[in-house]
Design an enzyme around this catalytic site. Structure first.
Site, PDB file in Angstrom:
ATOM      1  N   MET A 130       0.875  -1.167   0.000  1.00  9.82           N
ATOM      2  CA  MET A 130       0.000   0.000   0.000  1.00  9.82           C
ATOM      3  C   MET A 130       0.921   1.228   0.000  1.00  9.82           C
ATOM      4  O   MET A 130       1.715   1.396   0.930  1.00  9.82           O
ATOM      5  CB  MET A 130      -0.813  -0.091   1.285  1.00  9.82           C
ATOM      6  CG  MET A 130      -1.492   1.131   1.728  1.00  9.82           C
ATOM      7  SD  MET A 130      -2.877   0.694   2.848  1.00  9.82           S
ATOM      8  CE  MET A 130      -2.058   0.287   4.369  1.00  9.82           C
ATOM      9  N   TYR A 418       2.286   3.724  12.597  1.00 11.19           N
ATOM     10  CA  TYR A 418       1.918   3.464  11.197  1.00 11.19           C
ATOM     11  C   TYR A 418       0.431   3.226  11.019  1.00 11.19           C
ATOM     12  O   TYR A 418      -0.316   3.200  11.979  1.00 11.19           O
ATOM     13  CB  TYR A 418       2.826   2.438  10.533  1.00 11.19           C
ATOM     14  CG  TYR A 418       2.837   0.975  10.875  1.00 11.19           C
ATOM     15  CD1 TYR A 418       1.846   0.325  11.587  1.00 11.19           C
ATOM     16  CD2 TYR A 418       3.913   0.200  10.387  1.00 11.19           C
ATOM     17  CE1 TYR A 418       1.918  -1.037  11.813  1.00 11.19           C
ATOM     18  CE2 TYR A 418       3.982  -1.167  10.621  1.00 11.19           C
ATOM     19  CZ  TYR A 418       2.976  -1.777  11.325  1.00 11.19           C
ATOM     20  OH  TYR A 418       3.048  -3.119  11.551  1.00 11.19           O
ATOM     21  N   GLU A 419       0.020   3.171   9.755  1.00 13.94           N
ATOM     22  CA  GLU A 419      -1.419   3.106   9.412  1.00 13.94           C
ATOM     23  C   GLU A 419      -2.189   4.290  10.003  1.00 13.94           C
ATOM     24  O   GLU A 419      -3.326   4.148  10.433  1.00 13.94           O
ATOM     25  CB  GLU A 419      -2.045   1.786   9.904  1.00 13.94           C
ATOM     26  CG  GLU A 419      -1.352   0.526   9.459  1.00 13.94           C
ATOM     27  CD  GLU A 419      -1.314   0.364   7.937  1.00 13.94           C
ATOM     28  OE1 GLU A 419      -1.986   1.142   7.244  1.00 13.94           O
ATOM     29  OE2 GLU A 419      -0.584  -0.511   7.465  1.00 13.94           O
ATOM     30  N   GLY A 420      -1.559   5.452   9.984  1.00 11.07           N
ATOM     31  CA  GLY A 420      -2.166   6.647  10.568  1.00 11.07           C
ATOM     32  C   GLY A 420      -1.793   6.740  12.031  1.00 11.07           C
ATOM     33  O   GLY A 420      -2.224   5.916  12.840  1.00 11.07           O
ATOM     34  N   GLN A 425      -6.087   8.829  14.467  1.00 11.45           N
ATOM     35  CA  GLN A 425      -7.195   7.944  14.843  1.00 11.45           C
ATOM     36  C   GLN A 425      -8.168   8.668  15.763  1.00 11.45           C
ATOM     37  O   GLN A 425      -9.387   8.512  15.652  1.00 11.45           O
ATOM     38  CB  GLN A 425      -6.676   6.683  15.556  1.00 11.45           C
ATOM     39  CG  GLN A 425      -5.568   5.935  14.829  1.00 11.45           C
ATOM     40  CD  GLN A 425      -5.990   5.399  13.477  1.00 11.45           C
ATOM     41  OE1 GLN A 425      -7.121   4.955  13.309  1.00 11.45           O
ATOM     42  NE2 GLN A 425      -5.101   5.465  12.502  1.00 11.45           N
TER      43      GLN A 425
END
Lengths: 573, 573
Positions: A130, A418-420, A425
């Site tokens: 991604m 990671y992943e935001g 969040q």
């Protein structure tokens, strides 16, 4: 799926990951990834470990049968995923991202991709990534510079630099399928900061012939380097330079639960993938915490120091195992009561998001979406704390590399990032998920929690916990009202989002503990496995006595507002 | 010491450490220490850095003039120490432990040691260590196996294995003076678990002639290896094997404030050294947090992402610096409001412990002793959190080695573990320091805090904070009463010690903020440096609005008692 079948699958998976993967974890951290001549080499043993995974089929437990998967429920896939990342998170990440990319592709890919690419990824012959972040831009996609230009022959060419690409290159698979966000320039050939110009593209490392699926030559995806990181060193974090690479636009995602996002329709596939990856990150975090707990509890039982404060609890040796000391038990219970509730919650959220009943789907998947940033951020915050608690219990021995826990601390630090990053969040929860659908999802969630609280009141040993849980939903509701107040200052939401997310995390875990507690007391009354059930009751009690009460303090802090954060001029920090 | 002189010393020290030591920090972490042929080699550049330190005299700022030191107040020495460990903690540790060992030696050494050894250590030609931990025993000294046996000629020989010895060997100095705890066997030649058989010995790496001070040959101190650690890699953590090494018993320490310990009189010197080292550890922790904050605030001002929630705060560029976002400011204020209060508190405790006025000394040093475990444990807990907050703010960039913060996270993790793990500090506070002298020290401390709270009420901008501070002392007092209740369960103290220590840490920092706030408002009224003072007021407000209120939640948790920790049988963890 029958209970016995589930148990058998999980036991076989646990056996595989413990025997084949766990031994790769420490050495892989020591060795790290290599970058030579523009290609990544993973640590020794990773190739064989990955091949064994794919051969045994543990990479495709919940992939659909028509693509070559085992077609088991997503909940089973997630549970198996916990074993894989607990055994060797760095290696597990290559498979996890492939599975996420593949799921996205199944929703957004053209027929030839479904025919030729999806099965190769499900089989594990090809991997997926991604590609979102760029050197100057992470969360703020308006700043993205990567561009994809349609050519006179109808094809697309993509150019730009992406960083922090996990598994951006490796020596495990014969091809890598990159899912890449890029902007489509306007008629003047310039890119704008308009999010609606962003689309998701498939960019293979090696060209794939759409008709035959045959692998061709390389495709202008240059691996510019890998990062030297604090941890997760066996996972190659790459900088990729796309140089007029052949790219294929993907279609809109039809995934449910995505309706409330304020974003370009062209990014829907990426958002679906991100959401699934966020749930996966929460599970990874949990799996690290769980492994660290294993080290801690062994140490606490074996290490001798001091004597129990009560004479009757002493072993009679020169010293007692440190598990007799209350502060050591505090550290253990803090870890394990989080881990077991979090595991239950993550699997429950997975089930909510995959609700098969059409009539319930919208409502349940909205609750699942609401809780997804909580699983990602609360789990990763608490898991890092948990791994550190494991280290703390071991004293100086925890700081030494050989003892296993310090790697888990370093590895697990990434989950908050990671992943935001977790701050994002919190904003997702407060700015998007709370107001979505007029606030229906949070009301539905609180209603479910309150039903459980109500049920708990019926059992003597659960009554106090049920009352505490009931009060905790009031605290959340009062904060929801505070956020929704139209007179709120524009900075208030961001200033309180972190604390609010933590509150929801504690209460959601309390919800799971109440459900587990109710199951335990009702089975104890029917004489179940008394030891197992009494243990569950003790953990439940810890959570309600020591963790849930913090919700009330956080609720007050949420409502202090952002003035104390914003009044200081930026140059005086 | 006059304010201008102090400023000049600190500015010169800051200049030295920034220019000469800070560049050694990153490369020293990459390279680590080497262990070849039984000897330690420190990272490249450490030798020159250490020599420059000693040449400039920054290693002996507060050592007495008669030993060759500069004779400046201890507070100045601690402040300079913060610069050294902020610049390069691993290198600073060699000097810090030498200074601690030297201070102990000045109180417990024989005249020949004061003549020949102390000046060599003050000059920096020789270093010092503290040898306590053994492979199977840390906190619980009853289990210690190292023994020292008196010989017919009146000399002593010491044998045993010590681990985790910071600076146990190095290539920076020509000799190392080890201060070693060992048991003296009984008449039957056997050691017992009786603490009163433990004494403190001086064991030189190379023999020193007591008459001339001349260096002789090596003395049976074998470096068996160094640890591979999570961080602080430039500091050699050694396993030392003492093999019939020539040892010299030290005398009792005459240090004030040690009267309340329940320990062997023979360990008094070691305890004094430990207490001083605990204060030093708190300062080291603070110095790491401070350096991490520097990285974070630069990043927050430079990194562009998103736009300010209020239009009037936008810069007009494509994106605003992230310092405009409330959650980023939350992370910054959490760091800096802790750092500045902690610095004030550590120096204040130093001053309390070194009270020159005979009439005030007992009272003040008892308060200093009470707060010493708090400085060690609360500072190290919060500093680790603080370095992690700095990393969090940087997102994925914080996890990359080059960006500086990840090393600080790894390095600073040790502060919670060494010099007595933080759990031990909590027990020291609750089991020793609270009841000592009939509880006088905690009463005196709370009285000082309440005086400050009272003062704060007189200023409009400080009134609310003064009230919060006042209520927070009530919360502490109620916990003190709870601990002292004779009906307490034997496990309750240990089960609540961690939370109680955290409460005292938050309130003590609140005390410092109230004092700084009062100074700021009273100077603002007289038109001082308005920018500096307004900044202090904003940090003070943050601490009172967002941190102090947690004290009330912790107070409730302290009083839940240990039943929820102790009821689960050990085998069910």
């Amino acid at each position: 799926m029958a209970r016995d079948d589930t148990r058998q699958v999980l036991e076989q998976a646990a056996h595989f990951f413990e025997k084949v993967w766990a031994p790769l974890d420490g050495p892989g951290d020591e060795e790290g990834c290599h970058f030579d001549n523009g290609a990544v080499r993973t640590p020794s043993g990773y190739r064989a470990g990955y091949a064994a995974l794919c051969e045994a089929g543990w990479n495709r437990v919940s992939a659909p049968e028509e693509s070559g998967g085992a077609g088991l429920p997503e909940v089973i896939g997630r549970a198996v995923g916990e074993f894989s990342t607990s055994a060797c998170n760095a290696l597990g990440l290559y498979a996890a991202l492939t599975a996420e990319a593949n799921a996205t592709l199944r929703r957004t890919g053209e027929p030839w991709m479904l025919e030729h690419i999806v099965p190769a990824m499900v089989a594990g012959r090809w991997a997926g990534t991604m590609c979102l972040t760029e050197p100057h831009c992470g969360t703020d996609l308006r700043l993205m510079k990567t561009r994809a230009v349609s050519q006179p022959d109808g094809s697309w060419r993509l150019s730009g630099t992406k960083i922090f690409i996990s598994g951006g290159d490796q020596d495990l698979t014969e091809n890598v399928i990159h899912l890449v966000l890029a902007k489509v320039p306007g008629e003047d050939g310039r890119i704008s900061d308009d999010l609606s110009t962003i689309r998701l593209f498939l960019v293979p490392k090696r060209v794939v012939d759409p008709d035959s699926g045959m692998l061709g030559g390389s495709n202008g995806v240059v691996v510019a380097g890998i990062e030297h990181k604090m941890g997760l060193k066996g996972s190659a974090t790459c900088t990729l330079s796309f140089e007029d690479a052949l790219a294929y636009p993907l279609r809109e995602s039809s995934q449910p639960g995505g309706a409330n996002r304020k974003s370009s329709a062209g990014m829907s596939g990426m958002f679906d993938m991100m959401n699934s990856a966020r749930l996966g990150t929460g599970m990874q975090a949990l799996s690290s915490a769980s492994r660290a707990y294993g080290h801690a509890v062994n140490y606490a039982r074996e290490r001798l120091a001091g004597r129990a404060a009560k004479v009757e609890d002493r072993t009679g040796g020169a010293a007692d195992p440190i598990v007799v000391h209350p502060d050591v038990r505090r550290l253990l219970l803090k870890q394990v009561s989080f881990i077991e509730a979090a595991r239950a919650l993550a699997l429950h959220v997975t089930a909510l998001l995959g609700e098969p009943d059409e009539a319930l789907r919208a409502k349940r998947s909205a609750i699942g979406s609401l809780l997804t940033p909580v699983v990602k951020a609360f789990f990763s915050d608490r898991s890092f704390e948990s791994a550190n608690d494991a280290m703390q219990l071991m004293g100086g021995h925890g700081y030494i590399r050989d003892n296993g826990v310090e790697q888990l601390v370093r590895d697990s630090r990434i989950f908050q990032l990671y992943e935001g990053a977790n701050g994002v969040q919190g904003l997702d929860l407060v700015l998007r998920k709370l107001p979505a659908g007029g606030g229906q999802a949070i009301r539905d969630f609180l209603e479910l929690v309150e039903q459980t609280a109500e049920e708990a009141l019926a059992y003597k040993d659960m009554r106090v916990h049920g009352e505490t849980l009931r009060r905790s939903t009031d605290a959340i509701r009062s904060c929801v009202g505070w956020f929704a107040d139209p007179s709120r200052d524009a900075y208030d939401a961001g200033g309180s989002s972190h604390d609010f997310l933590t509150m929801v995390g504690i209460v959601a875990c309390g919800w799971m503990w109440a459900r587990m507690g109710i199951a335990a007391v009702s089975k104890l009354e029917q004489a179940g496995d008394a030891t197992f059930l009494e243990r569950k009751m003790a953990l439940c009690r810890y959570w309600f006595e020591r963790e849930v009460p913090l919700v009330f303090a956080l609720s007050n802090r949420v409502k202090t507002g952002a003035a104390c954060l914003m009044d200081l001029p930026a140059e005086l920090f």
